[in-house]
Design a protein around this motif. Structure first.
Motif, PDB file in Angstrom:
ATOM      1  N   THR A   1      13.391  50.965 -75.233  1.00 29.37           N
ATOM      2  CA  THR A   1      12.798  51.479 -76.465  1.00 29.37           C
ATOM      3  C   THR A   1      13.581  50.899 -77.625  1.00 29.37           C
ATOM      4  O   THR A   1      14.804  51.001 -77.663  1.00 29.37           O
ATOM      5  N   LEU A   2      12.881  50.281 -78.564  1.00 35.04           N
ATOM      6  CA  LEU A   2      13.497  49.761 -79.780  1.00 35.04           C
ATOM      7  C   LEU A   2      12.974  50.557 -80.975  1.00 35.04           C
ATOM      8  O   LEU A   2      11.762  50.607 -81.206  1.00 35.04           O
TER       9      LEU A   2
ATOM     10  N   ASN B   1      12.400  49.657 -89.781  1.00 34.13           N
ATOM     11  CA  ASN B   1      11.434  50.433 -90.564  1.00 34.13           C
ATOM     12  C   ASN B   1      11.045  51.748 -89.883  1.00 34.13           C
ATOM     13  O   ASN B   1      10.156  52.462 -90.378  1.00 34.13           O
ATOM     14  N   GLY B   2      11.685  52.064 -88.766  1.00 29.78           N
ATOM     15  CA  GLY B   2      11.396  53.304 -88.048  1.00 29.78           C
ATOM     16  C   GLY B   2      10.323  53.181 -86.997  1.00 29.78           C
ATOM     17  O   GLY B   2      10.103  54.132 -86.219  1.00 29.78           O
ATOM     18  N   ALA B   3       9.614  52.056 -86.945  1.00 34.38           N
ATOM     19  CA  ALA B   3       8.568  51.872 -85.943  1.00 34.38           C
ATOM     20  C   ALA B   3       9.183  51.774 -84.544  1.00 34.38           C
ATOM     21  O   ALA B   3      10.271  51.220 -84.372  1.00 34.38           O
ATOM     22  N   VAL B   4       8.463  52.304 -83.560  1.00 32.98           N
ATOM     23  CA  VAL B   4       8.932  52.314 -82.179  1.00 32.98           C
ATOM     24  C   VAL B   4       8.183  51.252 -81.386  1.00 32.98           C
ATOM     25  O   VAL B   4       6.950  51.178 -81.428  1.00 32.98           O
ATOM     26  N   LEU B   5       8.921  50.424 -80.665  1.00 29.24           N
ATOM     27  CA  LEU B   5       8.360  49.398 -79.793  1.00 29.24           C
ATOM     28  C   LEU B   5       8.991  49.569 -78.421  1.00 29.24           C
ATOM     29  O   LEU B   5      10.185  49.875 -78.314  1.00 29.24           O
TER      30      LEU B   5
ATOM     31  N   ALA C   1      18.458  50.366 -79.783  1.00 32.85           N
ATOM     32  CA  ALA C   1      17.664  50.323 -78.550  1.00 32.85           C
ATOM     33  C   ALA C   1      18.280  51.211 -77.480  1.00 32.85           C
ATOM     34  O   ALA C   1      19.501  51.357 -77.396  1.00 32.85           O
ATOM     35  N   VAL C   2      17.400  51.768 -76.670  1.00 37.80           N
ATOM     36  CA  VAL C   2      17.792  52.472 -75.450  1.00 37.80           C
ATOM     37  C   VAL C   2      17.230  51.685 -74.277  1.00 37.80           C
ATOM     38  O   VAL C   2      16.034  51.367 -74.244  1.00 37.80           O
ATOM     39  N   LEU C   3      18.080  51.369 -73.333  1.00 45.39           N
ATOM     40  CA  LEU C   3      17.690  50.635 -72.125  1.00 45.39           C
ATOM     41  C   LEU C   3      17.849  51.553 -70.934  1.00 45.39           C
ATOM     42  O   LEU C   3      18.938  52.084 -70.685  1.00 45.39           O
TER      43      LEU C   3
ATOM     44  N   PRO D   1      18.355  44.684 -81.724  1.00 44.40           N
ATOM     45  CA  PRO D   1      19.067  45.915 -82.056  1.00 44.40           C
ATOM     46  C   PRO D   1      20.533  45.646 -82.373  1.00 44.40           C
ATOM     47  O   PRO D   1      21.133  44.696 -81.872  1.00 44.40           O
ATOM     48  N   ALA D   2      21.099  46.519 -83.203  1.00 46.96           N
ATOM     49  CA  ALA D   2      22.517  46.418 -83.540  1.00 46.96           C
ATOM     50  C   ALA D   2      23.391  46.968 -82.424  1.00 46.96           C
ATOM     51  O   ALA D   2      24.579  46.638 -82.344  1.00 46.96           O
ATOM     52  N   VAL D   3      22.803  47.788 -81.551  1.00 48.22           N
ATOM     53  CA  VAL D   3      23.533  48.345 -80.416  1.00 48.22           C
ATOM     54  C   VAL D   3      22.525  48.732 -79.350  1.00 48.22           C
ATOM     55  O   VAL D   3      21.398  49.120 -79.658  1.00 48.22           O
ATOM     56  N   TRP D   4      22.937  48.583 -78.099  1.00 49.23           N
ATOM     57  CA  TRP D   4      22.134  49.000 -76.944  1.00 49.23           C
ATOM     58  C   TRP D   4      22.823  50.194 -76.288  1.00 49.23           C
ATOM     59  O   TRP D   4      24.004  50.120 -75.936  1.00 49.23           O
ATOM     60  N   PHE D   5      22.061  51.266 -76.086  1.00 48.34           N
ATOM     61  CA  PHE D   5      22.558  52.418 -75.343  1.00 48.34           C
ATOM     62  C   PHE D   5      21.837  52.454 -73.991  1.00 48.34           C
ATOM     63  O   PHE D   5      20.608  52.354 -73.932  1.00 48.34           O
ATOM     64  N   VAL D   6      22.607  52.573 -72.918  1.00 43.52           N
ATOM     65  CA  VAL D   6      22.072  52.391 -71.569  1.00 43.52           C
ATOM     66  C   VAL D   6      22.079  53.704 -70.798  1.00 43.52           C
ATOM     67  O   VAL D   6      23.097  54.411 -70.759  1.00 43.52           O
ATOM     68  N   CYS D   7      20.954  54.005 -70.168  1.00 47.94           N
ATOM     69  CA  CYS D   7      20.829  55.170 -69.297  1.00 47.94           C
ATOM     70  C   CYS D   7      20.284  54.724 -67.951  1.00 47.94           C
ATOM     71  O   CYS D   7      20.058  53.543 -67.712  1.00 47.94           O
ATOM     72  N   GLY D   8      20.065  55.661 -67.044  1.00 47.70           N
ATOM     73  CA  GLY D   8      19.557  55.334 -65.718  1.00 47.70           C
ATOM     74  C   GLY D   8      20.677  54.984 -64.751  1.00 47.70           C
ATOM     75  O   GLY D   8      21.833  54.752 -65.149  1.00 47.70           O
ATOM     76  N   GLY D   9      20.328  54.942 -63.484  1.00 47.39           N
ATOM     77  CA  GLY D   9      21.328  54.730 -62.450  1.00 47.39           C
ATOM     78  C   GLY D   9      22.077  53.420 -62.567  1.00 47.39           C
ATOM     79  O   GLY D   9      23.235  53.321 -62.154  1.00 47.39           O
ATOM     80  N   GLY D  10      21.451  52.390 -63.143  1.00 47.39           N
ATOM     81  CA  GLY D  10      22.093  51.089 -63.239  1.00 47.39           C
ATOM     82  C   GLY D  10      23.337  51.069 -64.102  1.00 47.39           C
ATOM     83  O   GLY D  10      24.183  50.183 -63.966  1.00 47.39           O
ATOM     84  N   ARG D  11      23.468  52.058 -64.980  1.00 48.63           N
ATOM     85  CA  ARG D  11      24.651  52.051 -65.849  1.00 48.63           C
ATOM     86  C   ARG D  11      25.914  52.406 -65.068  1.00 48.63           C
ATOM     87  O   ARG D  11      27.033  52.219 -65.565  1.00 48.63           O
TER      88      ARG D  11
END
Length: 387
Positions: A188-189, A193-197, A177-179, A295-305
Motif C-alpha cells: 500500500t502506497l 497527495n494522500g491518494a492510496v495506491l 508504504a506498507v509492504l 515512498p520515503a520509508v517502507w514499513f513491513v508486516c507479515g511473516g516474511g519480516r
C-alpha cells in the motif's frame, strides 16, 4: 442478506485471517467504526496442524477443477472452520472486558483468478470456510465473502488491506508504504497527495516455502538459514523477473501459484542457491514495481519480516529505509486479521472495501455478506441492525 450499522457506532469485532502461507489462523480483536481504529484488543495465532496444512496445500493444486461436493474439500472446509472457531473462543477468553459483537471471516483462499489472470474468462476468487457453522459455533454474526463482489465488478479482488493500512497511517509523513510479506507480497502506497495506491508485488514467501519443504522437509526457510548460505544466481533471477506481471503498473494481483512454474528454472541449483535466488526474487519484485513516486520509508508486516535474509535483501534493493511495522507500534502478525475485522464493520455500514486504485475496480466497491447461522440476528449483541 445485507445490513448496515446506523450512525457509525464503534463495534468490537474479531477479524480472522488465514493467508496464502497456509500456516494457521490469525485472530485479532479491534474496536472500530470502519473508518477509525479506536482500540486494539489482544491477538493470537493458532498454527494449523501439519495434516491440515498438507490438505489445504493439496487443494490449491486441484482448485481449478474442484467441485463444491468434493469430499476432500468438504472435510477440509469443516476442519478449517473448526480451527477458526477455536481461535475465536481463545481470543474471547483473553478479553472479557471487550466482548465481541461481530466476526470478520476471510476464509482460506484456494483459487484467485481475476479477469487479468483468467485467460479471457470471467474472473473468479474462491475462499473456503463455512460462515454459517462459524456463526453457530461462536454465537456471533459473521461477515464473509469479502472479495467476490470486487472481482464480479471487474476488479482484481486483491489486495484488500490498503484501506486499513491507510487508516492506520493517518498522521504519518507521506509518501509512505506498507509492504505485507505473506505467501504473496502486497503493498500500500499513501502518496504525497494522500491518494492510496496498492497492488500485489509478486511472490512473498510462497515459492521459498515450497522450495524449503521440497529440500528440507520444513515448511519455510527458518531465519533465512538456507538463503544466507547460498548465492543469488543472477541469470535465473533475471529470467524470473522477465515475467510480464512485473512490468504491469498497479493495481494488479496474483494467485499463490501464479509463479509456481518458475520453480522449474531452479532445477540444478542446490537448496542454498535456490533459496537465495528466491529471496532475491521477492525483494526485486518489490523494487521493480512501477510506482508514481517512491515512498520515503517502507514499513513491513507479515511473516516474511521474520526472515533476516529477506529483510536484508529488501534493504539492499530499495532506495529508502525498510523497517518492521513494530516501529510504528503495530502488531505485525495481527495486521491482516485486524484488517478483516475493520472491513467487516465497513461492510455492515455499506462503505467501500476497495477502490479503483487498490484493485482496479471501476468504482468504489462494497462487499462482504452477513451470515447468522443458527442464531437470531444480533440477539446477543448491542449492534443496531437494519436489514
Amino acid at each position: 442478506m445485507s445490513a448496515s450499522v446506523q450512525g457509525g457506532r464503534p463495534v468490537n469485532v474479531i477479524g480472522l485471517m488465514s493467508g496464502t502461507s497456509l500456516d494457521g489462523v490469525d485472530a485479532a480483536l479491534l474496536r472500530t467504526d470502519g473508518e477509525r481504529v479506536l482500540a486494539h484488543g489482544p491477538a493470537l495465532t493458532q498454527p494449523y496442524p501439519p495434516e491440515l496444512r498438507a490438505r489445504l496445500r493439496a487443494l490449491l493444486d486441484r482448485a481449478p477443477t474442484l467441485t463444491a461436493t468434493d469430499p476432500a474439500l468438504i472435510e477440509a472446509t469443516r476442519a478449517l472452520t473448526l480451527a477458526h472457531g477455536e481461535a475465536v473462543q481463545q481470543l474471547r477468553a483473553l478479553a472479557p472486558a471487550m466482548p465481541a459483537e461481530l466476526i470478520g471471516f476471510h476464509g482460506q483462499t484456494i483459487l484467485h483468478a481475476p479477469a487479468s489472470l483468467a485467460a479471457g474468462q470471467a474472473g473468479r476468487t474462491w475462499q473456503i470456510g463455512d460462515a454459517a457453522l462459524l456463526s453457530t459455533l461462536t454465537d456471533l454474526p459473521v461477515i464473509h465473502d469479502f472479495r467476490s463482489a470486487d472481482v464480479a465488478a471487474g476488479g482484481e479482488g486483491a489486495p484488500l488491506v490498503p484501506l486499513y493500512h491507510a487508516a492506520l497511517l493517518a498522521g504519518q509523513a507521506r509518501p509512505v508504504a506498507v509492504l505485507n510479506l505473506g505467501g504473496v507480497a502486497n503493498m500500500t502506497l499513501v502518496q504525497s497527495n494522500g491518494a492510496v495506491l496498492a497492488c500485489d508485488t509478486g511472490p512473498g514467501n510462497a515459492l521459498l516455502d515450497d522450495w524449503a519443504m521440497r529440500h528440507t522437509g520444513r515448511p519455510f526457510d527458518q531465519d533465512g538459514a538456507l538463503a544466507r548460505k547460498g548465492r543469488v544466481v543472477s541469470t535465473v533471477l533475471e529470467a524470473m523477473l522477465a515475467h510480464p506481471f512485473f512490468a504491469r503498473p498497479a493495481p494488479k494481483s496474483l494467485d499463490r501459484l501464479s509463479f509456481h512454474a518458475a520453480l522449474a528454472l531452479l532445477e540444478g541449483l542446490g537448496p542454498e542457491d535456490g533459496a537465495a535466488t528466491l529471496t532475491a526474487l521477492s525483494a526485486q519484485a518489490v523494487a521493480r514495481t512501477p510506482l508514481p513516486e517512491q515512498p520515503a520509508v517502507w514499513f513491513v508486516c507479515g511473516g516474511g519480516r521474520h526472515n533476516p535474509a529477506l529483510m536484508h535483501a529488501l534493504a539492499a534493493a530499495l532506495p529508502a529505509p525498510v523497517r518492521p511495522v513494530e516501529a510504528l507500534g503495530w502488531k505485525g502478525d495481527a495486521l491482516e486479521a485486524e484488517c478483516f475485522g475493520f472491513l467487516a464493520v465497513r461492510s455492515l455500514r455499506g462503505l467501500p472495501l476497495s477502490l479503483p486504485a487498490t484493485t482496479g475496480v471501476p468504482a468504489p466497491q462494497r462487499g462482504g455478506r452477513l451470515t447468522c447461522g443458527g442464531i437470531t440476528p444480533y440477539a446477543h449483541t448491542a449492534l443496531p441492525f437494519t436489514p
